[in-house]
Write an enzyme that holds these catalytic residues in place. Structure first.
Site, PDB file in Angstrom:
ATOM      1  N   ASN A  28      -5.966   4.555  -3.028  1.00  0.00           N
ATOM      2  CA  ASN A  28      -5.568   5.740  -3.779  1.00  0.00           C
ATOM      3  C   ASN A  28      -5.985   7.028  -3.073  1.00  0.00           C
ATOM      4  O   ASN A  28      -6.545   7.932  -3.689  1.00  0.00           O
ATOM      5  CB  ASN A  28      -6.200   5.683  -5.179  1.00  0.00           C
ATOM      6  CG  ASN A  28      -5.444   6.501  -6.192  1.00  0.00           C
ATOM      7  OD1 ASN A  28      -4.221   6.614  -6.098  1.00  0.00           O
ATOM      8  ND2 ASN A  28      -6.132   7.076  -7.144  1.00  0.00           N
ATOM      9  N   LYS A  66      -4.897  -5.942  -2.157  1.00  0.00           N
ATOM     10  CA  LYS A  66      -4.300  -5.161  -1.065  1.00  0.00           C
ATOM     11  C   LYS A  66      -5.307  -4.918   0.065  1.00  0.00           C
ATOM     12  O   LYS A  66      -4.991  -5.108   1.244  1.00  0.00           O
ATOM     13  CB  LYS A  66      -3.753  -3.837  -1.616  1.00  0.00           C
ATOM     14  CG  LYS A  66      -2.873  -3.086  -0.646  1.00  0.00           C
ATOM     15  CD  LYS A  66      -3.722  -2.194   0.232  1.00  0.00           C
ATOM     16  CE  LYS A  66      -2.857  -1.527   1.278  1.00  0.00           C
ATOM     17  NZ  LYS A  66      -3.687  -0.649   2.126  1.00  0.00           N
ATOM     18  N   PRO A  98       0.409  -6.799   3.207  1.00  0.00           N
ATOM     19  CA  PRO A  98      -0.215  -5.866   2.269  1.00  0.00           C
ATOM     20  C   PRO A  98       0.842  -4.947   1.642  1.00  0.00           C
ATOM     21  O   PRO A  98       1.646  -4.346   2.348  1.00  0.00           O
ATOM     22  CB  PRO A  98      -1.172  -5.046   3.153  1.00  0.00           C
ATOM     23  CG  PRO A  98      -1.374  -5.871   4.385  1.00  0.00           C
ATOM     24  CD  PRO A  98      -0.104  -6.632   4.581  1.00  0.00           C
TER      25      PRO A  98
END
Length: 269
Positions: free
Chosen positions: A116, A201, A218
């Site tokens: 993020n 991930k 991924p």
DNA sequence: CACCAGGTCCGTT
DNA sequence: AACGGACATGGT
């Protein structure tokens, strides 16, 4: 003694290999890149039909393995072309991409920070981490800092990692570094998602970029876009999207993922 | 100024 | 098992 080795550029290109998102420890230098890996550094530059690798003589074997130079990428690239569509276009753009063999702990830490987050900010934070906890080195007249060990990282607390810009990921770094410093294994057989702050991930990135598990694909926000826009996918969950690509691409998943990531991120305007 | 970025954790259904 | 909000921070 510093040495320079020359390679054919066709399947080993500096720009695409460095900019396809697998490493955060680089800076542009002399028309190429200054790269760090663990305690070492090298220069990588492509020009005309050649790619030049410059490193300390004793580090040449290390970087030869790091850049995966023993592998034939023409077959991988050819297989991507045969798939056609967006993947073929991506493979043409990223023909010279190679998947590096990075150090496990370093890869784990960098990709914990990546979640993020924006790539420029990840790079800056990794840079501050090395400057603060790594050791100063010099290569070809440039100062650089090594990547810190798990033991060194384990000595700092969350407040420190927030201070260098890790944000809410600070606690992830503290706990993971301490576990590894305390002896937790970090190998191709480790269940990576057991580390705090490591989901599927990040685990896939470490498997691919540190252990060369190319059957992993991924899926991040960019690959979600590829899935929807270029493959007409309708699944919503990342688990389902990952399954879709890994089933489709098999052992080439990781290579194709890098072609697609580079292609999608480059075409953002 | 909302929205997003190489997601993951945790509490609710 | 699956879903949604919270989480730091800086760029666009």
């Amino acid at each position: 003694m510093v040495e320079t080795e020359t390679f054919a550029r066709e399947y080993f290109d500096a720009e695409s290999s460095v900019m396809c998102g697998q490493t955060f420890r680089y800076a542009r230098a002399d028309g190429g890149f200054f790269l760090g890996s663990g305690r070492r550094a090298c220069l990588l530059r492509s020009e005309g039909e050649h790619t030049f690798l410059t490193a300390n003589e004793e580090d040449i074997p290390y970087f030869t393995d790091y850049f995966d130079l023993g592998r034939d990428y023409s077959r991988i690239h050819g297989a991507a072309l045969k798939e056609g569509g967006a993947l073929a276009s991506a493979a043409e753009k990223g023909k010279g991409i190679r998947i590096f063999n990075q150090q496990p702990f370093e890869t784990l830490v960098c990709f914990i920070l990546s979640q993020n987050n924006h790539i420029p900010r990840i790079r800056a934070t990794v840079g501050r981490l090395c400057a603060a906890l790594g050791e100063r080195g010099e290569f070809c007249g440039r100062e650089y800092f090594t990547f810190p060990s798990s033991e060194r990282m384990a000595q700092e607390d969350a407040e420190f990692y927030r201070k260098i810009g890790a944000g809410y990921r600070a606690e992830y770094l503290v706990r993971t570094a301490r576990e590894i410093a305390d002896g937790a294994e970090l190998s191709p057989r480790t269940k990576l998602t057991d580390f705090y702050g490591v989901g599927q991930k990040v685990a896939d990135c470490v498997s691919l970029f540190a252990f060369h598990k190319t059957e992993r694909f991924p899926v991040d926000t960019w690959l979600e876009k590829v899935y929807r826009e270029d493959f007409g996918g309708t699944e919503k969950s990342r688990a389902a999207i990952t399954r879709f690509f890994e089933t489709k691409f098999g052992e080439n998943s990781g290579y194709f993922q890098q072609y697609l990531f580079y292609y999608k991120r480059k075409s953002r305007e």
